[in-house]
Enzyme design. Structure first.
Site, short mmCIF file in Angstrom:
data_model
loop_
_atom_site.label_atom_id
_atom_site.label_comp_id
_atom_site.label_asym_id
_atom_site.label_seq_id
_atom_site.Cartn_x
_atom_site.Cartn_y
_atom_site.Cartn_z
N ASP A 1 -26.53 3.53 54.40
CA ASP A 1 -25.90 3.55 53.15
C ASP A 1 -24.33 3.97 53.02
OD1 ASP A 1 -25.32 2.83 50.55
OD2 ASP A 1 -26.54 4.34 49.69
N HIS A 2 -23.48 3.42 52.39
CA HIS A 2 -22.13 3.95 52.36
C HIS A 2 -21.89 4.73 51.20
CE1 HIS A 2 -20.91 -0.46 54.27
NE2 HIS A 2 -20.87 0.44 54.95
N PHE B 1 -24.19 1.75 46.54
CA PHE B 1 -25.18 1.06 46.49
C PHE B 1 -25.52 0.06 47.48
CE2 PHE B 1 -22.67 1.78 42.16
CZ PHE B 1 -23.43 3.05 41.87
N HIS B 2 -25.59 0.46 48.74
CA HIS B 2 -25.39 -0.60 49.93
C HIS B 2 -26.57 0.01 50.76
CE1 HIS B 2 -20.84 -1.53 49.48
NE2 HIS B 2 -21.50 -1.94 48.18
N PRO B 3 -27.73 0.08 50.17
CA PRO B 3 -28.87 0.47 51.16
C PRO B 3 -29.44 -0.79 52.05
CG PRO B 3 -29.86 0.19 48.90
CD PRO B 3 -28.19 0.17 48.92
#
Length: 541
Positions: free
Chosen positions: A301-302, A476-478
């Site tokens: 994630d980021h 919010f980038h899983p």
């Protein structure tokens, strides 16, 4: 046995798609284009009729709202100094495209070339570019890298800010070139993002891909359909058990079950089905139907570090939003003209840069906003300020997603392990220092920027990494929890078929072996476009 017999039989379909989000809506559109096949699309959430889905600034009211968000949380994270984070996931037709930041971003050519180098044939940049273009309807028109006339609308921001224009000039002074297009394979530069909107209204995959085909006789769409597990027979997935509007049900898949439930839900559905790491399943009393150790692992994630600078001699959104007159003006601008701050994505300005010159390509992404607050959704600060959030695009830290127990209603265990890798802590420190250099440039001098977070006293690598843990939050980038590949940790092959088990594919962000260098929504749509072609080709045999 009695419970199984009580399940309502929903029938048999050639394709059963789990999840009507960014990938699922694309798949439903493309697969149902063949009138000879039947398609069932299942969405665990509800319809997309909520007004705040469609007003761009409505992300403030959809994230953290159980009507539109599953409201997951991470476990306490040592790298975040013991904090746990909210982990929004879309709970509505359109999935995360209905609540996300609307930024159109493909990533870098290097990302996809690396996928190919990891053994995933057909996934290099030149292979995937046609799929990005197929969906795209870019306001600028078609060219060698962009498409027009597709379902996925891409437009310009509908407002600009003096402080953001100043940041562009300051970044140029720091050696970062100006860019008007982050989506040609090399996204280095600074400029305004393009967004998934149509004339000031959020554009979702439900609007673009699903609504135009809802009346096809071979497509069935069910909302409030929560999948409990996939069912197996003779080494093959044959269907699903689910609850539809709270009542137990089952459905058969004559062709394939396609998991498109996202990087959080897809691995947990597999684990509940007895597909995954054997020891984990046995711990929860679940019979191991197909041992696959990589299910739920490889979470990436980021993490964005939200640096905040107070400013003078300009207006930001802070005081405007904290004024009754300002709020009325913003509302009128939107109602009358579909313009103004209510059309704003969470971030307007982007910047892709290198944390140090030795990097082959940019490894940092900025999301710059003419506002500041303690955290997303909380009141804006009473002083003028801007936020320059910066994230490490290629984190080395790896986490996991695991079921909490066999009960489908139990929230999953989400453990991103942010800043666990020492390299990530160093990049965090370098990122804050680069931000300070940009903000010290002459172009911003007239605004007298004053560092508010993390604060000028924080200087050493160790202190900056600790501060990043205090002010960092998910972007919010899983991805990556059912990764594509041929190694022992891979869950699907390069055609997205579950390894060692027939009748099941995974088509969503979970299949990414490594995270893309940017926002992840557009890559998921590309993945679904490519998967639809592979599914049709395999059916023809």
């Amino acid at each position: 046995m009695a419970a199984a017999m009580a399940r309502k039989d929903l029938g048999s379909f050639d394709y059963v798609i789990v999840g009507a989000g960014s990938a699922g809506c694309v798949l439903a559109n493309r697969l149902s284009a063949d009138p000879k096949v039947s398609v069932l699309l299942l969405e665990a959430g509800g319809r997309d009729s909520y007004i705040w889905i469609h007003i761009p600034v409505g992300y403030l009211f959809t994230m953290g709202n159980p009507r539109t968000d599953w409201c997951f949380r991470t476990e306490s994270e040592p790298g975040l100094n013991g904090r746990a984070l909210g982990y929004p996931r879309g709970k509505v037709l359109g999935g995360c495209s209905a609540i996300n930041g609307m930024i159109y971003m493909r990533g870098q050519a290097r990302d996809y070339d690396q996928w190919r180098q990891l053994g995933n044939l057909g996934w290099a940049w030149d292979d995937v570019l046609p799929y990005f273009k197929r969906s795209e309807d870019n306001v600028r028109g078609a060219d060698a890298e962009h498409g027009s006339g597709g379902e996925w609308r891409v437009e310009e921001m509908r407002l600009s800010w003096e402080i953001l224009d100043g940041f562009i000039a300051a970044a140029e002074e720091a050696g970062i070139p100006r860019s008007d297009d982050f989506n040609r394979g090399d996204n280095e530069g600074v400029g305004y993002f393009q967004v998934n909107q149509r004339r000031g209204v959020r554009w979702t995959t439900a609007k673009g891909f699903l609504r135009p085909v809802r009346d096809r006789p071979n497509l069935t769409v069910l909302t409030e359909a929560e999948v409990e597990r996939v069912t197996l027979a003779a080494g093959r997935v044959e269907g699903l058990e689910l609850r539809h509007k709270g009542a137990p049900a089952k459905v058969a898949a004559a062709g394939e079950v396609i998991l498109a439930a996202g990087a959080v839900a897809s691995p947990v559905i597999l684990q509940r089905s007895g597909i995954g790491p054997g020891a984990l399943l046995q711990e929860h009393g679940i019979a191991v139907r197909h041992a696959l150790p990589g299910v739920g692992e490889n979470l990436q994630d980021h993490l964005q570090i939200r640096t905040v600078f107070k400013v003078k001699n300009t207006r930001t959104l802070n005081r405007r939003a904290n004024s009754l007159l300002g709020r009325v003006g913003m509302g009128l601008a939107y109602v009358l003209f579909k313009r103004g701050p209510l059309t704003m994505a969470p971030s307007q300005l982007g910047c892709f840069a290198k944390s140090d010159p030795s990097r082959e390509t940019p490894n940092l992404e900025y999301h710059v906003q003419p506002l500041s607050c303690d955290k997303l959704g909380e009141p804006l600060h009473p002083f003028e300020a801007f936020t320059a959030s910066v994230c490490n695009l290629r984190p080395e830290s790896r986490g996991f997603i695991r079921l909490r127990g066999p009960d489908p209603a139990a929230a999953p265990i989400i453990k991103p392990n942010y800043l666990q890798a020492e390299a990530d802590r160093l990049v965090a420190a370098e990122a804050v220092r680069l931000t300070r250099r940009i903000c010290a440039a002459r172009a911003l001098a007239r605004f007298e920027p004053e560092e508010f977070l993390p604060g000028p006293a924080v200087q050493s690598d160790e202190d900056l990494a600790k501060a990043a843990g205090d002010i960092g939050t998910t972007i919010f980038h899983p991805v990556g929890t059912c990764k594509m590949g041929a190694d022992e940790g891979a869950v699907v092959d390069e055609r997205l078929r579950l390894r060692g088990l027939g009748g099941l594919r995974v088509v969503d962000a979970s299949i990414m072996p490594t995270i893309t260098s940017g926002n992840t929504n557009a890559p998921v749509i590309m993945i679904a476009e490519k998967a639809a072609d592979m599914i049709r080709d395999d059916r023809r045999g």
